[in-house]
Design an enzyme around this catalytic site. Structure first.
Site, PDB file in Angstrom:
ATOM      1  N   GLU A 174      -2.809   3.637   8.601  1.00 45.86           N
ATOM      2  CA  GLU A 174      -3.104   2.289   9.103  1.00 45.86           C
ATOM      3  C   GLU A 174      -2.358   2.028  10.403  1.00 45.86           C
ATOM      4  O   GLU A 174      -1.614   1.060  10.525  1.00 45.86           O
ATOM      5  CB  GLU A 174      -2.718   1.236   8.050  1.00 45.86           C
ATOM      6  CG  GLU A 174      -3.366   1.430   6.702  1.00 45.86           C
ATOM      7  CD  GLU A 174      -2.953   0.373   5.683  1.00 45.86           C
ATOM      8  OE1 GLU A 174      -2.411  -0.686   6.100  1.00 45.86           O
ATOM      9  OE2 GLU A 174      -3.168   0.588   4.475  1.00 45.86           O
TER      10      GLU A 174
ATOM     11  N   GLU B 149       1.859   0.799  -1.776  1.00 43.49           N
ATOM     12  CA  GLU B 149       3.048  -0.024  -1.534  1.00 43.49           C
ATOM     13  C   GLU B 149       3.880  -0.273  -2.794  1.00 43.49           C
ATOM     14  O   GLU B 149       4.160  -1.402  -3.162  1.00 43.49           O
ATOM     15  CB  GLU B 149       2.626  -1.344  -0.876  1.00 43.49           C
ATOM     16  CG  GLU B 149       1.894  -1.132   0.443  1.00 43.49           C
ATOM     17  CD  GLU B 149       1.357  -2.417   1.060  1.00 43.49           C
ATOM     18  OE1 GLU B 149       1.637  -3.497   0.521  1.00 43.49           O
ATOM     19  OE2 GLU B 149       0.651  -2.327   2.084  1.00 43.49           O
TER      20      GLU B 149
END
Length: 387
Positions: free
Chosen positions: A279, A170
């Protein structure tokens, strides 16, 4: 009477809870690996259901039966939290691999491949990492030294037991610009290739990934691609770029999310590296304030109208969810040569983090398995796509 007996036989439930003769893992073994995240209570086979974690959104339930379901239905696993910095490296020079070792050892004993998550991430990073003893931001050289020692120590500890690592997690905003984390404030974007350099030096034989959310957004994936393209051309030791895929069903107007992810797959693979979904989950609940992404610091206040399925999902929403997954998998199949793995975040609806994110205390239906560990009916349709 004979017909009735035949039906009962066909739908007999196995010991692990599956009602289907074939699993997603088996059906798609010639296309990609199928993975899932694992929380520590599933590793420990927690029966009390009293453990609660503010980050995972784990809610009270008996998890003694989860592990056999994981082993039967998936061939890759990743730890939800126990391999993150705040857990394994809580203080400078002090490492605690207790929980992570339990997870890795149990996974390997079951023949599962393991993804380490995550080496460098601004969130859930131990507070000491960026500060000196006087509470001041450390210099560039100090942070480089800490990153290198952190990556070397963790990767050497798990050498030969972990198959791949999320090296940086991220690192970009949804508009495609670098996230202004403390790593960025001190080192600029140099911290990203440095992390990959250190990871490759620590273990040249393991797979190394970049991972991020909101990669369906054109600005995000194109910003990531623009950043990594010259680095890859210069020989950056990166194996693949992962897309998290925390989706919201009501945002999929005219299959817009699916079309966006198809563009993302094409954008990443044009760099010369494969991609994977790291995910996956999809919330069926109302989307507050047009929220998107998976920034765990984003929170909204609970309101009953934002929690409409406390007594069960409606038939209409269930049908919409089923059609989404069929359309999504059909898109994936068109690009299967470029996809390494399709992994889900959380095994079942009971322990999905979506129950608590971004509004705590809701009842969501975001995973492949229901609250009784049974695969949802749409899983059979996904299997039949390639049967």
């Amino acid at each position: 009477m004979k017909f009735f007996k035949l039906v009962v036989f066909i739908f007999a439930v196995s010991a692990s809870g599956s009602v289907f003769s074939q699993t997603l893992k088996d059906a798609y073994r010639d296309y990609w690996y199928t993975g899932v995240s694992v929380n520590q209570w599933q590793v420990e086979a927690d029966q009390t259901g009293t453990n609660v974690h503010d980050v995972t959104g784990h809610i009270s339930n008996d998890q003694t039966k989860d592990w056999p379901v994981i082993v039967e239905n998936f061939n890759w696993v990743v730890a939800e939290n126990c391999m993150k910095c705040e857990v394994v490296h809580p203080q400078e020079g002090i490492y605690d691999f207790t929980l992570a070792d339990q997870f890795v050892d149990k996974a390997r004993a079951a023949g599962l491949k393991v993804l380490g998550h995550a080496l460098i991430w601004h969130s859930q990073c131990a507070k000491w990492f960026h500060y000196d003893k006087d509470g001041k931001i450390v210099s560039k050289e100090v942070l480089k030294k800490r990153m290198r020692e952190h990556i070397y120590t963790i990767m050497n500890h798990f050498r030969g037991r972990v198959d791949a690592w999320d090296v940086v997690n991220e690192g970009f905003e949804d508009d495609g610009t670098p996230r202004k984390s403390l790593f960025y404030e001190i080192l600029g974007t140099d911290y990203i290739p440095l992390a990959f350099q250190y990871a490759h030096e620590a273990d040249p034989n393991v797979e190394l990934y970049y991972n991020d959310f909101s990669m369906n957004k054109a600005t995000k994936v194109e910003g990531v691609a623009h950043f990594f393209r010259p680095l890859i051309e210069q020989g950056l030791p990166i194996t693949a770029i992962g897309m998290q895929g925390h989706m919201i069903l009501e945002d999929n107007v005219n299959n817009s999310i699916i079309k966006q992810y198809e563009h993302a797959i094409e954008t990443i693979t044009a760099l010369g590296v494969p991609t994977f979904f790291s995910e996956l989950d999809i919330s069926v609940l109302p989307n507050p304030y047009g929220f998107a992404g998976a920034n765990i610091s984003d929170r909204f206040a609970y309101r009953p109208e934002m929690d409409p399925f406390t007594k069960g999902i409606s038939k209409e929403k269930e049908a919409e969810l089923e059609q989404f997954w069929v359309d999504f998998y059909q898109m994936l199949l068109r690009h299967h040569k470029d996809i390494q793995r399709v992994s889900y975040w959380c095994l079942n609806d009971a322990n999905s983090w979506r129950n608590d994110f971004p509004i705590k205390g809701r009842t969501d239906y975001a995973t492949l398995f229901d609250r009784q560990n049974q695969p949802k009916p749409f899983v059979k349709k996904l299997i039949n796509l390639v049967k």
